[in-house]
Design a protein around this motif. Structure first.
Motif, mmCIF file in Angstrom:
data_model
loop_
_atom_site.group_PDB
_atom_site.id
_atom_site.type_symbol
_atom_site.label_atom_id
_atom_site.label_comp_id
_atom_site.label_asym_id
_atom_site.label_seq_id
_atom_site.Cartn_x
_atom_site.Cartn_y
_atom_site.Cartn_z
ATOM 1 N N HIS A 36 -6.854 -0.091 5.012
ATOM 2 C CA HIS A 36 -6.598 -1.470 4.890
ATOM 3 C C HIS A 36 -7.843 -2.259 5.631
ATOM 4 N N MET A 46 0.731 7.561 5.811
ATOM 5 C CA MET A 46 0.693 6.039 5.833
ATOM 6 C C MET A 46 -0.069 5.404 6.999
ATOM 7 N N ALA A 92 0.854 -1.140 -0.153
ATOM 8 C CA ALA A 92 -0.094 -0.127 0.114
ATOM 9 C C ALA A 92 0.956 1.562 -0.189
ATOM 10 N N GLU A 93 2.181 1.163 0.388
ATOM 11 C CA GLU A 93 3.030 2.363 0.692
ATOM 12 C C GLU A 93 3.430 2.897 -0.769
ATOM 13 N N ILE A 114 -5.620 4.651 -5.207
ATOM 14 C CA ILE A 114 -6.150 4.668 -3.566
ATOM 15 C C ILE A 114 -7.515 5.440 -3.827
ATOM 16 N N SER A 148 -5.117 9.264 3.153
ATOM 17 C CA SER A 148 -4.520 7.926 2.484
ATOM 18 C C SER A 148 -4.114 8.649 0.883
ATOM 19 N N TYR A 149 -5.039 9.267 0.266
ATOM 20 C CA TYR A 149 -4.754 9.802 -0.949
ATOM 21 C C TYR A 149 -3.771 10.710 -1.027
ATOM 22 N N TYR A 186 -10.555 8.620 6.592
ATOM 23 C CA TYR A 186 -9.059 8.061 6.310
ATOM 24 C C TYR A 186 -8.888 8.344 4.766
ATOM 25 N N ARG A 219 -3.331 5.163 5.457
ATOM 26 C CA ARG A 219 -3.213 3.650 4.418
ATOM 27 C C ARG A 219 -3.509 2.612 5.189
#
Length: 226
Positions: A63, A56, A1-2, A9, A51-52, A47, A59
């Motif tokens: 999840h 982190m 995801a990083e 995303i 996240s966009y 979130y 992100r």
């Protein structure tokens, strides 16, 4: 995801939001799915934009939110946002309509359509209240939810309608989905969407004419008042 690109995303995040909202208003919802759906909606609302923007921690939270949304819809099933996204995805010769982006564009229109069903409207209003939106009536809360989802699309650079669908699902002045082809295929795509597996658990089953109207509303960003 990083290492996920922002566009991915945005699209996967709004796909998960659609999973959770559709599960919450599904005719097959239950106490177990309601709990995870509502919490997923709250987390995604909180979130997804962070996240966009590259946070982190957000992100990591997304999840969990996306998994919760998956738990909700794998048990309660989905609705016609997904029916429409499935059947428009690969229908046109000029481009594919990316699934998560399709859901993000269609969700506000479908909420307005489904809200003609009293039980569904009440549940959309509960979602709006759960994420802290304002409204003094069920209708106002439903409209607040629609406005908030459209605002999220704007912040994530997602088009509001197919007429502004650019390459890779970003906003554009001119759509890469040809208008003439869209209108030519409208009856066929609408019929396919109605027979999609996700239609059966939608709170309001559209007629052929209503599905065509809905798809046109999604192309031209028209108000849904039927």
């Amino acid at each position: 995801a990083e290492t996920m690109p922002p566009k991915l995303i945005a699209h996967t995040g709004m796909d998960a939001m659609t999973h959770a909202i559709e599960a919450y208003v599904s005719t097959l919802h239950c106490n177990y799915t309601d709990a995870v759906a509502l919490h997923a909606i709250k987390m995604i609302h909180q979130y997804l934009k962070k996240s966009y923007d590259g946070c982190m921690e957000a992100r990591a939270a997304m999840h969990d939110a996306q998994c919760l949304a998956g738990m909700a819809f794998s048990n309660a099933l989905l609705g016609i946002v997904h029916s429409m996204a499935h059947k428009t995805g690969a229908a046109y010769s000029t481009s594919h309509i990316i699934h998560g982006c399709a859901n993000a564009m269609y969700l506000p229109k479908v909420i307005k359509f489904n809200a003609k069903d009293e039980a569904a409207a009440k549940r959309y209003a509960e979602i709006a209240e759960h994420i802290g939106l304002a409204g003094n009536s069920t209708e106002e809360l439903v409209d607040s939810l629609i406005a908030e989802l459209r605002s999220m699309n704007d912040k994530l650079n997602i088009p509001q309608s197919i007429q502004n669908y650019g390459a890779g699902g970003v906003k554009a002045e001119t759509s890469i989905i040809d208008e003439t082809e869209f209108l030519d295929k409208l009856p066929e795509v609408a019929a396919n969407a109605i027979t999609d597996a996700c239609t059966g658990s939608n709170p309001r089953i559209p007629s052929q004419e209503e599905m065509e109207q809905l798809l046109k509303a999604c192309y031209y960003d028209l108000a849904v008042d039927f």
